[in-house]
Write a protein that holds these residues in place. Structure first.
Motif, PDB file in Angstrom:
ATOM      1  N   LEU A  31     -15.619  -2.775  20.374  1.00 22.05           N
ATOM      2  CA  LEU A  31     -16.110  -4.036  19.810  1.00 22.05           C
ATOM      3  C   LEU A  31     -16.208  -4.031  18.295  1.00 22.05           C
ATOM      4  CD1 LEU A  31     -19.877  -4.804  20.052  1.00 22.05           C
ATOM      5  CD2 LEU A  31     -19.027  -2.518  20.485  1.00 22.05           C
ATOM      6  N   THR A  32     -16.374  -2.881  17.666  1.00 22.59           N
ATOM      7  CA  THR A  32     -16.487  -2.815  16.209  1.00 22.59           C
ATOM      8  C   THR A  32     -15.132  -2.722  15.518  1.00 22.59           C
ATOM      9  OG1 THR A  32     -16.939  -0.458  16.476  1.00 22.59           O
ATOM     10  CG2 THR A  32     -18.835  -1.907  16.096  1.00 22.59           C
ATOM     11  N   ALA A 107     -19.268  -8.422  21.886  1.00 20.67           N
ATOM     12  CA  ALA A 107     -19.758  -9.036  20.658  1.00 20.67           C
ATOM     13  C   ALA A 107     -19.975 -10.538  20.823  1.00 20.67           C
ATOM     14  CB  ALA A 107     -18.794  -8.764  19.508  1.00 20.67           C
ATOM     15  N   PRO A 117     -23.227 -11.262  25.848  1.00 19.00           N
ATOM     16  CA  PRO A 117     -23.008 -10.870  24.450  1.00 19.00           C
ATOM     17  C   PRO A 117     -24.192 -10.038  23.943  1.00 19.00           C
ATOM     18  CG  PRO A 117     -22.467 -13.168  24.750  1.00 19.00           C
ATOM     19  CD  PRO A 117     -23.115 -12.704  26.025  1.00 19.00           C
ATOM     20  N   GLY A 118     -23.873  -9.004  23.193  1.00 18.55           N
ATOM     21  CA  GLY A 118     -24.897  -8.118  22.676  1.00 18.55           C
ATOM     22  C   GLY A 118     -25.101  -6.863  23.502  1.00 18.55           C
ATOM     23  N   VAL A 120     -24.161  -3.398  24.438  1.00 20.98           N
ATOM     24  CA  VAL A 120     -23.409  -2.367  23.728  1.00 20.98           C
ATOM     25  C   VAL A 120     -23.759  -0.994  24.278  1.00 20.98           C
ATOM     26  CG1 VAL A 120     -22.943  -1.311  21.462  1.00 20.98           C
ATOM     27  CG2 VAL A 120     -23.413  -3.768  21.623  1.00 20.98           C
ATOM     28  N   ARG A 145     -21.399 -12.684  16.414  1.00 23.90           N
ATOM     29  CA  ARG A 145     -20.428 -11.580  16.532  1.00 23.90           C
ATOM     30  C   ARG A 145     -20.586 -10.563  15.410  1.00 23.90           C
ATOM     31  NH1 ARG A 145     -16.094 -11.375  19.674  1.00 23.90           N
ATOM     32  NH2 ARG A 145     -14.821 -10.285  18.138  1.00 23.90           N
ATOM     33  N   TRP A 146     -20.641 -11.052  14.177  1.00 27.57           N
ATOM     34  CA  TRP A 146     -20.736 -10.149  13.036  1.00 27.57           C
ATOM     35  C   TRP A 146     -22.019  -9.320  13.092  1.00 27.57           C
ATOM     36  CZ3 TRP A 146     -18.472  -7.282   9.738  1.00 27.57           C
ATOM     37  CH2 TRP A 146     -19.155  -6.773   8.631  1.00 27.57           C
ATOM     38  N   ILE A 148     -23.844  -8.507  15.681  1.00 26.46           N
ATOM     39  CA  ILE A 148     -23.783  -7.543  16.784  1.00 26.46           C
ATOM     40  C   ILE A 148     -22.893  -6.366  16.403  1.00 26.46           C
ATOM     41  CG2 ILE A 148     -22.912  -7.199  19.146  1.00 26.46           C
ATOM     42  CD1 ILE A 148     -23.949 -10.120  19.694  1.00 26.46           C
ATOM     43  N   ARG A 149     -21.752  -6.633  15.806  1.00 27.97           N
ATOM     44  CA  ARG A 149     -20.841  -5.564  15.399  1.00 27.97           C
ATOM     45  C   ARG A 149     -21.462  -4.696  14.306  1.00 27.97           C
ATOM     46  NH1 ARG A 149     -16.314  -7.650  13.091  1.00 27.97           N
ATOM     47  NH2 ARG A 149     -15.145  -5.742  13.520  1.00 27.97           N
ATOM     48  N   SER A 152     -24.315  -2.626  15.696  1.00 22.53           N
ATOM     49  CA  SER A 152     -23.768  -1.555  16.537  1.00 22.53           C
ATOM     50  C   SER A 152     -23.327  -0.372  15.686  1.00 22.53           C
ATOM     51  CB  SER A 152     -22.581  -2.070  17.358  1.00 22.53           C
ATOM     52  OG  SER A 152     -22.992  -3.053  18.272  1.00 22.53           O
TER      53      SER A 152
END
Length: 168
Positions: A31-32, A107, A117-118, A120, A145-146, A148-149, A152
């Motif tokens: 995801l990252t 993400a 979403p979220g 991880v 998204r940003w 969460i990434r 992470s």
């Protein structure tokens, strides 16, 4: 311009701890998509500790490039603790690194394979002569998204730093 992962974070501490111990790390990211590796590479002197990494965004690449057993993917899916653990150990072995760290998850904005979403999972692997060690961490993060990434990657850096310090 400041780097949100290097400035004011644990990335510098992580690279310093690895260099101090003469150890190396490799990353496997889903995801990252390279954010973790880029954060580590953003630290001056990172080349003494960072071996490299893989981006395994697509599920099939988690097996072909990431080293996850296809049976694990079939049974547990790409967003799972078992997948994260196998990704971390495989990248450490393939890169001949002392440590491997991985991230897999969702993400957003949509759910994936029943995971919100979220969701991880982070894997941290330490290669050992007798028996490799793997730990996994599960998080439920919030944000876009940003966020969460970014969160992470930051948490993965902290998890690896904690593991390294525990084995001092």
């Amino acid at each position: 311009m400041t780097d949100p992962l290097v400035d004011g974070s644990s990335a510098r501490e992580l690279i310093a701890a690895l260099v101090e111990r003469g150890q190396t790390v490799a990353v496997s990211e889903s995801l990252t998509a390279g954010l973790l590796g880029a954060a580590l590479a953003g630290v001056p002197g990172a080349s003494a500790a960072l071996r490299g990494g893989v981006i395994v965004y697509a599920t099939d690449l988690k097996a072909t490039f990431g080293g996850v057993n296809p049976q694990t993917l079939a049974a547990d899916g790409p967003v799972a603790a078992s997948t994260a653990g196998q990704l971390a150990l495989a990248v450490a072995r393939n890169a001949d690194a002392d440590w491997g760290v991985s991230l897999t998850g969702v993400a957003g904005p949509d759910s994936q394979d029943g995971h919100a979403p979220g969701t991880v999972f982070c894997g941290v692997a330490r290669r050992r002569v007798i028996s490799d060690e793997i730990s996994t961490h599960a998080w439920q993060l919030s944000g876009d998204r940003w966020e969460i990434r970014l969160t992470s990657a930051k948490r993965a850096i902290q998890e690896l730093l904690t593991a390294i310090r525990a084995h001092a």
